[in-house]
Design an enzyme around this catalytic site. Sequence first.
Site, short mmCIF file in Angstrom:
data_model
loop_
_atom_site.label_atom_id
_atom_site.label_comp_id
_atom_site.label_asym_id
_atom_site.label_seq_id
_atom_site.Cartn_x
_atom_site.Cartn_y
_atom_site.Cartn_z
N THR A 158 52.17 38.88 44.91
CA THR A 158 51.51 38.46 43.66
C THR A 158 50.93 37.07 43.92
O THR A 158 51.21 36.46 44.97
CB THR A 158 52.54 38.36 42.53
OG1 THR A 158 53.46 37.32 42.87
CG2 THR A 158 53.31 39.67 42.31
N TYR A 174 64.80 26.47 40.68
CA TYR A 174 64.45 27.89 40.52
C TYR A 174 65.70 28.76 40.70
O TYR A 174 65.94 29.67 39.88
CB TYR A 174 63.39 28.24 41.57
CG TYR A 174 62.84 29.65 41.49
CD1 TYR A 174 61.97 30.03 40.47
CD2 TYR A 174 63.15 30.59 42.47
CE1 TYR A 174 61.44 31.32 40.43
CE2 TYR A 174 62.62 31.88 42.44
CZ TYR A 174 61.77 32.24 41.41
OH TYR A 174 61.24 33.52 41.37
#
Length: 256
Positions: free
Chosen positions: A194, A159
């Site tokens: 989120t 990532y």
Amino acid sequence: MQSLKLKGKVAIITGASSGIGQEAARLFAAAGARLVLTARREAELQALAADIQAQGGEALAIAGDIRDEALAQELVQAATARFGGLDIAFNNAGMTGQACSLPDMPLAEWQQVLDTNLTSAFLGARHQIPALLARGGGSLIFTSSFVGHTAGLPGMGAYAAAKAGLVGLTQVIAAEFGARGIRANALLPGGTDTPMGRASTPTPQARAYVEGLHALRRLAQPEEIARAALFLASDDASFVTGTALLVDGGVSISRP
Ligand SMILES: NC(=O)c1ccc[n+]([C@@H]2O[C@H](COP(=O)([O-])OP(=O)(O)OC[C@H]3O[C@@H](n4cnc5c(N)ncnc54)[C@H](OP(=O)(O)O)[C@@H]3O)[C@@H](O)[C@H]2O)c1
């Protein structure tokens, strides 16, 4: 009243079924943009597009996988066919992948995270840039992260590499196409509330730990990140290009 900072503009937003992308879609629409929205989950996209239309906006939903170049092409074609061209692309879709120490990381996992976060941006940009040039310029925004820029979090090698790669890609696009009216910027959120942010903080202890890493001692609401995307998309950012804009609640400078 929300001023119409994107009046007459056409924007693609990826990762619009959820989180930051969904909030950006609402904000961009309220600012007057006509939208092409994408993500894999069609029901969520259609519901969002219907909601935007019910508020008087214009939005088209095209479901697909961001790793598929045919989708990147279809999004630009749809923006052109339906709305007459493209001015803005918020390349925002992403995934963290499984936390995994590098010696144990399967190549397939590495590849999936790179494809979703970084190669998708390359595929998007290569179709978006000619469309922006046809309009005399525009704004490209890539959602990167503080991870890989100011923090190296254990287990997040793929990532971090992908998100850092987006900053480099942004700089090259900004340098190569600035003279022809294209601005390109990376947006680097801190921890954001989120589905992705909540999945990364599954217990109250994990949530408190991550909140405590931020100078503001909390996660962002997705709208706080979307507002920065709106800034980068709009003429308010007319002299902002090639930057890595931290919107991170001070996670990068905090030493708790
Ligand atoms: N939340 C945080 O703490 C945080 C921090 C820094 C940066 N970011 C970055 O912010 C961006 C938005 O994340 P978020 O927090 O809003 O997470 P989210 O709510 O999980 O949203 C991720 C979005 O990406 C889409 N997506 C993922 N893989 C896809 C694929 N293969 N094809 C098409 N769409 C795909 C998802 O849609 P579907 O599942 O419907 O396909 C979803 O709309 C990401 O790039 C993320 O890395 C997030």
